[in-house]
Write an enzyme that holds these catalytic residues in place. Structure first.
Site, short mmCIF file in Angstrom:
data_model
loop_
_atom_site.label_atom_id
_atom_site.label_comp_id
_atom_site.label_asym_id
_atom_site.label_seq_id
_atom_site.Cartn_x
_atom_site.Cartn_y
_atom_site.Cartn_z
N ASP A 1 0.83 -1.20 0.00
CA ASP A 1 0.00 0.00 0.00
C ASP A 1 0.87 1.26 0.00
O ASP A 1 1.95 1.29 0.58
CB ASP A 1 -0.89 -0.03 1.24
CG ASP A 1 -1.83 1.15 1.33
OD1 ASP A 1 -2.69 1.28 0.44
OD2 ASP A 1 -1.71 1.94 2.28
N GLU B 1 1.65 -0.15 -4.77
CA GLU B 1 0.67 0.84 -5.24
C GLU B 1 1.42 2.12 -5.60
O GLU B 1 2.00 2.77 -4.73
CB GLU B 1 -0.36 1.13 -4.15
CG GLU B 1 -1.40 2.15 -4.58
CD GLU B 1 -2.23 2.69 -3.44
OE1 GLU B 1 -3.34 3.18 -3.70
OE2 GLU B 1 -1.78 2.63 -2.28
#
Length: 615
Positions: free
Chosen positions: A331, A360
């Protein structure tokens, strides 16, 4: 802050009542014999500020305490222990002494399960399904609310409250995923989020070593992993290194003064990645980008603090070993300390050579995205990240290809141009392509609920280079606009007892929903057996008149894909593609089974993609 850990048993044996018995927590709660990472730093937390002054000893075959690190906060110790290859599995007893008085605490040492399938890696041969457990299916109503947790909301009529979905709900529908053609499951984080509100997404972790009780428990998470592996499917875990929830125990009671990135006044990240690579950037911009907080409720961790770094790296290794994780989605990758990320990534590669990591990277421009991955640049910082969530093929690729009129640099030309930038990556096949996700407007809404365009997007997703990822419900054309994000995180219909319609079944879906589902299923299951698409090369041709032609091919198979973005049928001269068509004379359309003569010309319906298996 009172915090009781669930994973280990405390032995509170004191030689004298003059020293108060206290709860002691050890992180990680266990380790394994035979790991390459055999020097483990245990973060030990107690309730008394004098605990950190205690001496530590252990008597267990193959376990030694190499160093006792006394942290600023007297409630904490950091123990560097060595696990020898010949260590004995079982309960390790640490003795924390103050003079002649002692307190003994148990810690578990496990043998590795060599028969278990995990850390297999996720590759271009896979098809990932992203699910948000709270919004997918409620398999166990008894855990919808958990006493004493801060968030007691439970209201499916609200987009921000908890809805009750859980791990059991996902287990209940693994057959559905497998039938669809899915090979890999990625879920938003399932670790505890003991926050007052907005706990449905999982990204505000308050305990790295406890599964959120509203999702299930560690045993259920292991069961899910095992059930996937029984089906020859894989598990991706969502890793959150950059930040934690405000109510994490080491935020409420910091082990050291520099555990977090803190500012004189609250400072948000700029969300601007350019200063990290800009040769003209200011140090101030670089610092605010990396060290600013993601939100006020998600404190930014200082990964340059060695104890923070060790905690996060060990949790990553522990998760893979404990739960049989095959891949790792990271993330908010770009907001982390990038040197730390290289170190953390390398620890996973060293322990699990086949594991796949992708980050990400919500940035703008292929060069910016490639900066965060293994790339072909000669620059001071070299990332070791295998791949990225490919926002470029989404934002500057398939979306404008379907929504913009064709032009010199517009429409499907943007998709072509974006993929032409693949020379920047060491291996673009490791990038993860997607149409939508839990933060973005759903794809069916992005294409203005045009089913033909939706099917074109699905066809591209399942035939282009890289690893395809489908967001839950996209296969049944769920819709929603991401302002606010709760509208793109609605419940999968049929996942709750009493739902008016069960979209997990053909009977519960509308005609349009079934058309979208069957289109996805057909292409996804063809992909499973297509060597050309799974691991073959990509050759693309410059789009003409709104028609984009590309091939996936290897020595065994050639697949020809023809995307007509025009609102009318288009006829192409196939002699232009002789380089790849070679001696093939027919193409069998995957979705319908129809055969087409490709020797001279080919007419493609309006807003359609031919996926032709050449014969």
């Amino acid at each position: 802050m009172k915090f009781i850990h669930q994973f280990f048993t405390l032995a509170l044996c004191l030689a004298s009542p003059s020293i108060r018995a206290q709860a002691v927590e050890i992180y990680p709660p266990n380790w394994w014999i035979g790991m390459k990472h055999n020097t483990v730093q245990l973060l030990v937390k107690a309730s008394d500020a004098g605990f950190g002054k205690r001496d530590v000893s252990v008597k267990h075959a193959g376990i030694t305490v190499a160093k006792v690190n006394r942290l600023e906060n007297g409630k904490y110790l950091a123990l560097d222990i060595i696990v020898q290859p010949d260590a004995t599995p079982g309960t390790v007893v640490f003795d924390f002494k103050a003079g002649k008085k002692s307190q003994k605490v148990n810690w578990e040492l496990k043998p590795r399960d060599k028969n278990r399938a995990y850390a297999q890696g996720v590759t271009s041969a896979d098809f990932i399904y992203l699910a948000m457990p709270d919004r997918f299916s409620n398999g166990d109503a008894s855990n919808d609310k958990i006493k004493d947790m801060r968030d007691q909301s439970l209201n499916r009529d609200s987009i921000f409250y908890r809805h009750g979905g859980d791990l059991q709900g996902i287990i209940n529908h693994l057959d559905y995923l497998q039938d669809l053609g899915i090979t890999t499951l990625w879920m938003t984080p399932v670790f505890e989020n003991d926050m007052p509100d907005r706990t449905e997404h999982g990204y505000a972790i308050t305990n790295h070593y406890k599964i959120d009780a509203r999702q299930g428990d560690a045993a259920l998470y292991k069961k899910l992993s095992n059930e996937l592996h029984k089906r020859n499917m894989k598990l991706i875990q969502d890793a959150v290194y950059n930040h934690v929830g405000l109510y994490h125990f080491f935020v409420q009671d910091k082990p050291t003064h520099d555990w977090l990135h803190e500012w004189p006044a609250y400072t948000n990240t700029t969300y601007k990645d350019q200063p990290l690579m800009d040769i003209h950037a200011s140090a101030a911009d670089q610092k605010r980008m990396s060290d600013g907080w993601f939100t006020k409720f998600m404190p930014d961790l200082n990964q340059q603090n060695p104890y923070v770094a060790n905690f996060l790296i060990q949790h990553a290794l522990w998760s893979v070993e404990e739960f049989g994780v095959d891949g790792w989605r990271i993330d908010t990758y770009i907001y982390n300390d990038l040197d730390f990320m290289n170190r953390c990534n390398q620890a996973l590669y060293d322990e699990y050579p086949n594991i796949t990591l992708f980050g990400e990277t919500w940035v703008h421009g292929v060069s910016s995205q490639a900066f965060f991955t293994r790339n072909n640049f000669t620059i001071p910082f070299k990332s070791n990240l295998l791949g990225a969530t490919d926002f470029q093929t989404n934002l500057y690729g398939i979306v404008p290809a379907l929504n913009e009129p064709f032009g010199w640099t517009n429409g499907v030309n943007k998709l072509y141009q974006t993929l032409a930038g693949d020379f920047m990556y060491e291996d673009p096949m490791r990038n993860v392509n997607f149409l939508d996700n839990h933060d973005m407007t759903r794809f069916y809404s992005t294409v203005n609920e045009d089913l033909a365009k939706h099917k074109m997007g699905i066809a591209w997703l399942l035939t282009t280079r890289g690893i395809p990822q489908l967001y839950y419900g996209t296969e049944i054309i769920m819709k929603g606009v991401s302002n606010p994000d709760g509208w793109v995180r609605l419940d999968f219909p049929g996942g709750w007892p009493g739902d008016k319609a069960n979209k997990f079944t053909k009977e519960g879906r509308t005609e349009k929903e079934n058309e979208a589902f069957e289109w996805t299923k057909k292409l996804a299951n063809f992909r499973k057996s297509s060597s050309a698409i799974k691991t073959g090369k990509l050759m693309q041709y410059v789009p003409e008149d709104g028609v984009y032609v590309y091939f996936r091919y290897d020595d065994k198979q050639t697949v020809m894909c023809v995307m007509n973005t025009q609102d009318k049928p288009m006829t192409i001269d196939t002699k232009r593609f002789a380089e790849r068509i070679k001696t093939f004379s027919k193409g069998k359309e995957v979705s319908t089974g129809a055969a087409y003569d490709i020797k001279q010309s080919l007419t493609i319906p309006a807003k359609y993609v031919f996926v032709l298996d050449l014969q």
